[in-house]
Write a protein that holds these residues in place. Structure first.
Motif, PDB file in Angstrom:
ATOM      1  N   GLU A 137       0.834  -1.205   0.000  1.00  0.00           N
ATOM      2  CA  GLU A 137       0.000   0.000   0.000  1.00  0.00           C
ATOM      3  C   GLU A 137       0.866   1.252   0.000  1.00  0.00           C
ATOM      4  O   GLU A 137       0.587   2.227  -0.712  1.00  0.00           O
ATOM      5  CB  GLU A 137      -0.924   0.003   1.228  1.00  0.00           C
TER       6      GLU A 137
ATOM      7  N   LYS B  21       4.174   4.334  -8.741  1.00  0.00           N
ATOM      8  CA  LYS B  21       3.667   3.167  -9.463  1.00  0.00           C
ATOM      9  C   LYS B  21       4.780   2.648 -10.371  1.00  0.00           C
ATOM     10  O   LYS B  21       5.063   3.230 -11.416  1.00  0.00           O
ATOM     11  CB  LYS B  21       2.435   3.537 -10.286  1.00  0.00           C
TER      12      LYS B  21
ATOM     13  N   LYS C 268      -3.267  -9.646  -6.095  1.00  0.00           N
ATOM     14  CA  LYS C 268      -4.532  -8.910  -6.248  1.00  0.00           C
ATOM     15  C   LYS C 268      -4.283  -7.410  -6.198  1.00  0.00           C
ATOM     16  O   LYS C 268      -4.885  -6.642  -6.966  1.00  0.00           O
ATOM     17  CB  LYS C 268      -5.515  -9.309  -5.148  1.00  0.00           C
ATOM     18  N   GLN C 269      -3.409  -6.972  -5.313  1.00  0.00           N
ATOM     19  CA  GLN C 269      -3.108  -5.543  -5.222  1.00  0.00           C
ATOM     20  C   GLN C 269      -2.452  -5.042  -6.510  1.00  0.00           C
ATOM     21  O   GLN C 269      -2.737  -3.928  -6.958  1.00  0.00           O
ATOM     22  CB  GLN C 269      -2.200  -5.282  -4.012  1.00  0.00           C
ATOM     23  N   CYS C 270      -1.604  -5.870  -7.087  1.00  0.00           N
ATOM     24  CA  CYS C 270      -0.971  -5.485  -8.350  1.00  0.00           C
ATOM     25  C   CYS C 270      -2.010  -5.390  -9.469  1.00  0.00           C
ATOM     26  O   CYS C 270      -1.964  -4.470 -10.297  1.00  0.00           O
ATOM     27  CB  CYS C 270       0.108  -6.502  -8.720  1.00  0.00           C
ATOM     28  N   ILE C 271      -2.944  -6.337  -9.494  1.00  0.00           N
ATOM     29  CA  ILE C 271      -3.999  -6.308 -10.509  1.00  0.00           C
ATOM     30  C   ILE C 271      -4.829  -5.034 -10.366  1.00  0.00           C
ATOM     31  O   ILE C 271      -5.115  -4.343 -11.351  1.00  0.00           O
ATOM     32  CB  ILE C 271      -4.894  -7.559 -10.394  1.00  0.00           C
ATOM     33  N   GLU C 272      -5.210  -4.711  -9.144  1.00  0.00           N
ATOM     34  CA  GLU C 272      -6.012  -3.512  -8.892  1.00  0.00           C
ATOM     35  C   GLU C 272      -5.260  -2.248  -9.296  1.00  0.00           C
ATOM     36  O   GLU C 272      -5.858  -1.287  -9.794  1.00  0.00           O
ATOM     37  CB  GLU C 272      -6.396  -3.444  -7.418  1.00  0.00           C
ATOM     38  N   ALA C 273      -3.950  -2.242  -9.095  1.00  0.00           N
ATOM     39  CA  ALA C 273      -3.148  -1.059  -9.432  1.00  0.00           C
ATOM     40  C   ALA C 273      -2.735  -1.043 -10.902  1.00  0.00           C
ATOM     41  O   ALA C 273      -2.168  -0.050 -11.376  1.00  0.00           O
ATOM     42  CB  ALA C 273      -1.896  -1.018  -8.553  1.00  0.00           C
TER      43      ALA C 273
ATOM     44  N   ILE D 276      -9.635 -13.930 -11.275  1.00  0.00           N
ATOM     45  CA  ILE D 276      -9.487 -12.473 -11.223  1.00  0.00           C
ATOM     46  C   ILE D 276      -8.494 -11.987 -12.279  1.00  0.00           C
ATOM     47  O   ILE D 276      -8.753 -11.015 -12.997  1.00  0.00           O
ATOM     48  CB  ILE D 276      -9.029 -12.033  -9.815  1.00  0.00           C
TER      49      ILE D 276
ATOM     50  N   ALA E 123      -9.262  -9.639 -15.680  1.00  0.00           N
ATOM     51  CA  ALA E 123      -8.608  -8.333 -15.806  1.00  0.00           C
ATOM     52  C   ALA E 123      -7.578  -8.310 -16.932  1.00  0.00           C
ATOM     53  O   ALA E 123      -7.020  -7.244 -17.224  1.00  0.00           O
ATOM     54  CB  ALA E 123      -7.933  -7.971 -14.489  1.00  0.00           C
TER      55      ALA E 123
ATOM     56  N   ALA F 115      -4.680  -9.398 -16.765  1.00  0.00           N
ATOM     57  CA  ALA F 115      -3.502  -8.875 -16.069  1.00  0.00           C
ATOM     58  C   ALA F 115      -2.215  -9.486 -16.602  1.00  0.00           C
ATOM     59  O   ALA F 115      -2.189 -10.646 -17.028  1.00  0.00           O
ATOM     60  CB  ALA F 115      -3.629  -9.153 -14.572  1.00  0.00           C
TER      61      ALA F 115
END
Length: 355
Positions: free
Chosen positions: A56, A63, A81-86, A109, A113, A115
């Protein structure tokens, strides 16, 4: 073209190897380290790069173009998951997840995405497996009939491998099946094809720990080939990938051997010994008999560092020049095979491998 900025999360043993590969690359820079430990803080100071205690904190400050997730297994899915969201591409160290359920969730997920994620089964990126896959795929061996594999080595108790903070390696889940066999599964799937059934037995008779130290595994492949694999971390021998491949000069330079192999892939026309790349095959139909000699050659091979190759491939994926060689779905399938092996040991039965 400007260098890509890559961060590394987790500055343990494998994390430090990734950091070294990035520092040596002419395509990327180390932009940050993510790790709450004091040892990581010291390393970041020495390298002159920012340190963040959490993912975070990293994403709040900057980034990167990509990130290597070399964090503990139970954090792989959370951090992916955090990398995918970002929207940040990532290498996820093996295993892709610590449970099948979380691995399945991550695949769903990631694919929704689209990703850019690849899994760190690093041997797949090296020249040894690439050359073997190319040779087998050329049809030089004919129809693949059988494969014999070994991962036999001695993990020394005197080096503290099983003590203190590492005492979890004495317990179920800390043995060579979970820690080492998943690499072998990745190789075997690349060389021979999908594994559809397994049988196995294990022993802890040597060390007497709750976890296994030795296992014998039988494999059935989708193409009809059969395989056997012998695994032990208490065997005083060098019949392992680490010792024979010559890929890991960082830890195994003194123990490397050019004389031994750890895989033998046999077909109806010939056999390839890996990683020495000794090829034996019949040339003419009329010579195919156990009473006649096979032609023997040794394929030329320039051994490369697979971790360096993996970073280079990651740069290609980030830049849109390539698709991941080892996808999240591949990582999940490797995990499924290992899970089936553990179930086979527990039940004594033949366990199908889910797809």
């Amino acid at each position: 073209m400007p260098h890509l900025n890559l961060a590394v999360a987790g500055a343990g043993l494998i994390g430090r190897r990734h950091i070294a590969m990035i520092m040596d690359s002419d395509r990327c820079n180390l932009s940050a380290i993510v790790d709450p430990s004091e040892a990581a803080a010291q390393q970041a100071r020495e390298l002159g790069v920012p340190l963040y205690p959490t993912m975070e904190a990293l994403f709040a400050a900057a980034k990167p173009d990509g990130i290597v997730l070399a964090t503990p297994n139970q954090l792989h899915v959370v951090h992916a998951k955090q990398c995918i969201e970002a929207g940040v591409p990532a290498i996820i160290e093996k295993p892709v997840a610590d449970t099948l359920e979380s691995g399945i969730e991550l695949v769903e997920i990631a694919e929704r995405a689209n990703a850019k994620l690849l899994v760190g089964h690093h041997r797949r990126y090296g020249s040894v497996i690439a050359k073997a896959v190319e040779t087998i795929g050329s049809g030089a061996l004919g129809k693949i009939v059988a494969v014999v594999g070994t991962a036999l080595f001695y993990k020394a108790e005197s080096e503290g491998y099983f003590d203190g903070a590492f005492s979890w390696r004495r317990e179920p889940g800390g043995g060579p099946i979970m820690l080492n066999m998943i690499h072998e599964v990745s190789n075997l799937r690349a060389l021979v094809g999908e594994i559809v059934e397994v049988q196995a037995m294990a022993s802890s008779a040597t060390r007497g720990f709750p976890v296994e130290d030795t296992a014998a595994i039988t494999l059935r492949f989708e193409n009809g080939a059969l395989g056997t694999f012998l695994l032990s971390d208490t065997a005083a021998t060098d019949r392992s990938w680490e010792h024979t491949s010559g890929e890991d000069k960082f830890r195994f330079a003194k123990a490397h051997t050019d004389d031994d192999d750890c895989y033998l892939v046999s077909g109806t026309w010939g056999t390839l010994a890996i990683p020495t790349m000794r090829l034996q095959r019949y040339i003419r139909e009329e010579d195919r008999s156990w009473h006649k000699a096979l032609e023997k050659t040794r394929l030329p091979l320039d051994v490369t560092d697979p971790l360096a190759q993996q970073i280079d491939h990651f740069c290609d994926v980030i830049e849109g020049k390539a698709e991941p060689l080892v996808t999240v779905r591949d990582g999940l399938q490797n995990l499924r095979v290992v899970d089936a092996i553990l179930k086979a040991i527990t039940t004594g039965g033949v366990i199908p491998v889910a797809r």
